[in-house]
Design a protein around this motif. Structure first.
Motif, PDB file in Angstrom:
ATOM      1  N   PRO A   2       0.805  -1.209   0.000  1.00 34.18           N
ATOM      2  CA  PRO A   2       0.000   0.000   0.000  1.00 34.18           C
ATOM      3  C   PRO A   2       0.836   1.256   0.000  1.00 34.18           C
ATOM      4  N   CYS A  57       0.193  -2.867   7.504  1.00 35.19           N
ATOM      5  CA  CYS A  57      -0.364  -3.503   6.321  1.00 35.19           C
ATOM      6  C   CYS A  57      -1.776  -3.992   6.617  1.00 35.19           C
ATOM      7  N   SER A 175      -5.470  -5.966  -8.186  1.00 35.45           N
ATOM      8  CA  SER A 175      -4.494  -6.440  -7.200  1.00 35.45           C
ATOM      9  C   SER A 175      -4.569  -7.950  -7.072  1.00 35.45           C
ATOM     10  N   GLN A 208      -3.796   1.057  -2.220  1.00 30.54           N
ATOM     11  CA  GLN A 208      -2.964   0.028  -2.833  1.00 30.54           C
ATOM     12  C   GLN A 208      -2.917   0.253  -4.333  1.00 30.54           C
TER      13      GLN A 208
END
Length: 323
Positions: A2, A57, A175, A208
């Motif tokens: 991210p 995270c 992602s 992200q």
């Protein structure tokens, strides 16, 4: 990994945070409140690229120093701001937990819910034209009889359907770390709230960047569009006793994509050695995810259901015998 952006209040220097309720940026120390236009006019450092920030995270909960940039090819074109706050997400998860009788009691007591994180997830929005077609074989059956015989006549028909469709803003997350089915389950988003990307919207959230480009995710989007187009074509086929598909096609043309960030409240947590993931659409509140199940509660629930069924069967037998 991210990226995070930090914006300082121009009055007192304290961090600014984007408010999903007021859709503005507020300072908790001097109570200043700023619009996007005011922030852009102030030319606050960090507008051109994300500052280095210490955070954690959203996927593994480990501390991390986030230094990536949302610039160049990784700079999004559009963004939908968060509409729902962290408290809204916590309330939704707690409500979901209350509706899950098999959820372990200590899952909530161990404060897993406190690990909810607001994440701007990377998406590709596709516009595409599709020329679709389907062929098949249909039958119609006619029956009649006379004084001696019964007759059946079957007529066979070649069925052809063609159609041109236009799709706009079909989403696919970019992602590899996000579960595709989970992200699909959060749809739809209201694209009427799409805005030009501006870095201040990331203040107070994580973002992200994509690791799968538009070409990599388009096959999944194309499959969704093809399935939908054939569903529409088949809905026009009626009046046959039987129908059997013999062929189909769907050719894409005029494909374009836009890199966009969409708001997601995310809980990724480990409970008794297993990973569990919960997500909520940060705009609409739609939820999806996987939560743990207590083996003991599952056994008791199953046993209770079986006993209840047996009791009802016994009562039914007694009533039947009585009457």
């Amino acid at each position: 990994m991210p990226s995070a952006a930090t914006y300082k209040c121009p009055r007192c220097g304290a961090p600014l945070a984007f408010s999903s309720k007021t859709q503005s940026w507020s300072c908790a120390f001097c109570l200043g409140d700023f619009s996007l236009e005011e922030l852009e006019a102030m030319d606050i450092p960090g507008e051109k690229e994300a500052d280095t920030a210490a955070t954690f995270c959203a996927f593994c909960q480990n501390p991390a120093i986030l230094t990536e940039r949302l610039s160049g090819e990784f700079r999004p074109a559009k963004l939908i701001p968060f509409r729902l706050s962290r408290e809204d997400a916590k309330a939704a998860l707690k409500a979901l937990c209350r509706r899950k009788p098999l959820l372990p009691g200590d899952f909530v007591r161990e404060n897993h819910i406190e690990k909810l994180t607001g994440v701007y997830a990377p998406y590709w929005l596709f516009d595409c034209s599709l020329s679709a077609g389907e062929t098949g074989e249909g039958t119609r059956v006619t029956c009649w009889s006379d004084s001696t015989y019964r007759y059946t006549k079957t007529d066979y028909y070649r069925v052809v359907r063609e159609g041109n469709l236009r799709f706009e803003k079909v989403p696919a997350d970019g992602s590899s770390r996000l579960d595709d089915q989970l992200m699909d389950a959060l749809e739809p988003y209201d694209y009427g709230e799409l805005r030009e990307f501006s870095m201040p919207y990331l203040s107070g959230y994580q973002a992200q960047r994509y690791d799968r480009n538009a070409d990599a995710v388009f096959p999944r989007v194309l499959e969704r569009m093809q399935n939908y187009s054939h569903q529409l074509l088949e809905e026009t086929i009626s009046g046959y006793a039987t129908y059997r598909e013999t062929g189909r096609r769907a050719d894409a043309d005029h494909v374009s994509s836009s890199y966009t960030l969409l708001p997601v409240w995310l809980l990724s947590t480990r409970y008794k050695g297993e990973e569990y993931l919960f997500a909520m659409n940060g705009q609409t509140g739609k939820t999806a995810g996987k939560l743990p199940v207590s083996p003991l509660r599952a056994f008791l629930w199953g046993a209770g259901t079986a006993l209840a069924a047996a009791a009802l069967a016994l009562i039914g037998g007694i009533l039947l015998w009585w009457f």
